[in-house]
Design a protein around this motif. Structure first.
Motif, PDB file in Angstrom:
ATOM      1  N   GLU A   1      -3.973   1.711   5.953  1.00  0.00           N
ATOM      2  CA  GLU A   1      -3.844   2.427   7.331  1.00  0.00           C
ATOM      3  C   GLU A   1      -5.103   3.016   7.809  1.00  0.00           C
ATOM      4  OE1 GLU A   1      -1.199   1.861   8.811  1.00  0.00           O
ATOM      5  OE2 GLU A   1       0.585   1.885   7.543  1.00  0.00           O
TER       6      GLU A   1
ATOM      7  N   ASP B   1       6.856   2.124   5.313  1.00  0.00           N
ATOM      8  CA  ASP B   1       5.694   1.035   5.485  1.00  0.00           C
ATOM      9  C   ASP B   1       4.714   1.245   4.276  1.00  0.00           C
ATOM     10  OD1 ASP B   1       3.493   0.068   6.368  1.00  0.00           O
ATOM     11  OD2 ASP B   1       3.522   1.211   8.079  1.00  0.00           O
ATOM     12  N   GLY B   2       4.562   0.239   3.850  1.00  0.00           N
ATOM     13  CA  GLY B   2       3.846  -0.121   2.484  1.00  0.00           C
ATOM     14  C   GLY B   2       4.612   0.498   1.307  1.00  0.00           C
TER      15      GLY B   2
ATOM     16  N   HIS C   1       0.820  -1.180   0.068  1.00  0.00           N
ATOM     17  CA  HIS C   1       0.033  -0.032  -0.091  1.00  0.00           C
ATOM     18  C   HIS C   1       0.833   1.243   0.058  1.00  0.00           C
ATOM     19  CE1 HIS C   1       0.882   1.038   4.280  1.00  0.00           C
ATOM     20  NE2 HIS C   1       1.286  -0.476   4.417  1.00  0.00           N
TER      21      HIS C   1
ATOM     22  N   HIS D   1      -1.894  -6.853   7.804  1.00  0.00           N
ATOM     23  CA  HIS D   1      -1.600  -6.620   6.525  1.00  0.00           C
ATOM     24  C   HIS D   1      -2.497  -6.818   5.472  1.00  0.00           C
ATOM     25  CE1 HIS D   1       2.538  -5.392   7.935  1.00  0.00           C
ATOM     26  NE2 HIS D   1       2.782  -6.365   8.479  1.00  0.00           N
TER      27      HIS D   1
ATOM     28  N   HIS E   1       7.556  -6.138   2.833  1.00  0.00           N
ATOM     29  CA  HIS E   1       7.044  -5.162   4.037  1.00  0.00           C
ATOM     30  C   HIS E   1       8.256  -4.988   4.932  1.00  0.00           C
ATOM     31  CE1 HIS E   1       4.625  -2.893   6.687  1.00  0.00           C
ATOM     32  NE2 HIS E   1       3.494  -2.690   5.748  1.00  0.00           N
TER      33      HIS E   1
HETATM   34 ZN   LIG Z   1       2.171  -1.218   6.210  1.00  0.00          ZN
END
Ligand SMILES: [Zn+2]
Length: 414
Positions: free
Chosen positions: A126, A91-92, A80, A360, A191
């Motif tokens: 998120e 993150d993502g 993401h 996730h 990730h």
């Molecule tokens: Zn994430």
């Protein structure tokens, strides 16, 4: 065939320009201007610069793909691109940029895969203003449908439908975003680990065998409000003292399991009337624990109930508890895990398994297809903050492992 390090790092840094704040962190929640601009950049990169086939589905998930030589279901890589408030740039985003590089290098080398190879950046993984996390993957896997979410409203009264329209989605056609099981042969999410287990072992990568189960218990403690000056200590039924005791008991219950992958948190508490000169009469709180082993759950619940009875008797309070969430652990696919490990061995990488202690998108994709995750070390275990950092060397290793895994799966999977 090896991935292009400079290009990969440059793209990761470019994506991090969208939503960068003055504290060095990232603000790119779903529906924000930064989210919309990041999407535009990804679509331009994939569609115009790299000539991938691009699609935005009804929930706003961004897809790009290369055709295969045979009529087979797709291999899919993704993660993401949204962030938490003042989050980090890995993150993502890392999973999306790594997937981009894998497709890029395969296309550049004119390597013909049997399977179509797709990449996806899911919408709103998120927490966001609509209170719907892992939104894109839950809709894609059919776990959320139009009726569940069409009424969702965010800041300033904006509806989810309006927010989706801005990113090229459509609440009216939401069912079109659902992926059928026949369309995919595997899904892999790369990730950052977001913890410090790899960092402490001085390792770069891990394969994820399970994503932890999450359990939340809503607890109400009813005591007796009274005058803070005139009520002697022996006559009190203080709801906050009882809640404090419950918090400490809960910590002990979790620690007594003696495993690093069992954790408990009391992150929310409300005290009533919350007044300086009144003995607290009522407390609402939530006990959350996570474990990858369902066998622990019964033991933990039994111990919580014992602690509740003990505190009720000792303090003359009433405690009511209600289960809010009982989400069992999710087991990743053995065949994909072993392929990731083979790719790691080929790259001379130590392969270990680490349970994911966070949820996730891969959790939801696992209900559709063979799914696994690859973790990359987080320096000092920091995540969801501006200090989130992953070493370039580890990122490059992850990219090459992903590429090798795709090449093996393409040969062996149908
Ligand atoms: Zn994430």
């Amino acid at each position: 065939m090896l991935i292009n390090k400079e290009r990969l790092m440059e793209r990761l840094n470019t994506l991090a320009e969208y939503g960068k704040n003055v504290h060095g962190g990232m603000d790119r929640p779903f529906g924000s201007e930064a989210d919309i601009n990041a999407r535009k950049w990804l679509i331009y990169l994939w569609g115009k610069q790299l000539n991938f086939k691009v699609k935005i589905d009804a929930i706003g998930n961004l897809w790009a793909g290369l055709a295969g030589t045979e009529n087979l279901p797709a291999l899919v890589l993704g993660s993401h691109h949204d962030t938490v408030a003042n989050g980090g740039k890995y993150d993502g985003a890392l999973g999306v940029i790594l997937a981009t590089e894998v497709l890029n290098i395969i296309k550049e080398n004119n390597y013909k895969l049997r399977h179509p190879l797709k990449l996806v950046s899911f919408t709103a993984e998120e927490p966001n203003m609509f209170n719907l996390s892992t939104l894109g993957s839950r809709v894609a896997s059919g776990k959320l449908i139009k009726d569940d979410i069409k009424g969702a409203k965010g800041d300033y009264g904006i509806t989810l439908g309006e927010a989706l329209k801005k990113v090229g989605g459509s609440i009216e056609n939401l069912q079109d975003a659902k992926i059928s099981k026949e369309d995919m042969s595997a899904f892999i999410e790369c990730h950052i680990e977001q913890g410090r287990r790899l960092f402490d072992k001085n390792l770069s990568l891990a394969v994820v065998p399970k994503v932890t189960g999450i359990y939340r218990e809503k607890v109400k403690i009813i005591g007796e409000p009274n005058h803070a000056g005139t009520t002697v200590m022996s006559c009190r039924h203080d709801a906050l003292i009882a809640a404090s005791q419950l918090c400490l008991e809960f910590e002990k219950i979790i620690k007594d399991i003696h495993r690093d992958d069992v954790v408990g948190t009391v992150g929310h508490i409300e005290v009533k009337p919350n007044s300086i000169n009144i003995i607290p009469g009522e407390v609402d709180t939530i006990l959350e624990f996570r474990t990858p082993d369902f066998n622990d759950v019964e033991i933990i619940y039994a111990n919580i109930n014992n602690a509740i009875s003990f505190i009720e008797n000792k303090r003359g309070v009433k405690i009511i508890s209600e289960t809010m969430l009982k989400q069992r652990e999710v087991i990743m696919d053995k065949a994909i895990i072993s392929t990731l490990k083979r790719a790691m061995t080929k790259m001379d990488e130590t392969n270990i398994e680490l349970v994911s202690m966070a949820g996730h998108d891969a959790v939801h994709m696992s209900s559709l297809t063979k799914t696994a995750m690859l973790f990359v070390a987080s320096v000092n275990g920091k995540s969801h903050c501006a200090d989130e950092f992953t070493e370039e060397m580890d990122i490059i290793k992850a990219a090459n492992v992903l590429l090798e895994t795709i090449l093996i799966l393409d040969k062996e999977l149908d």
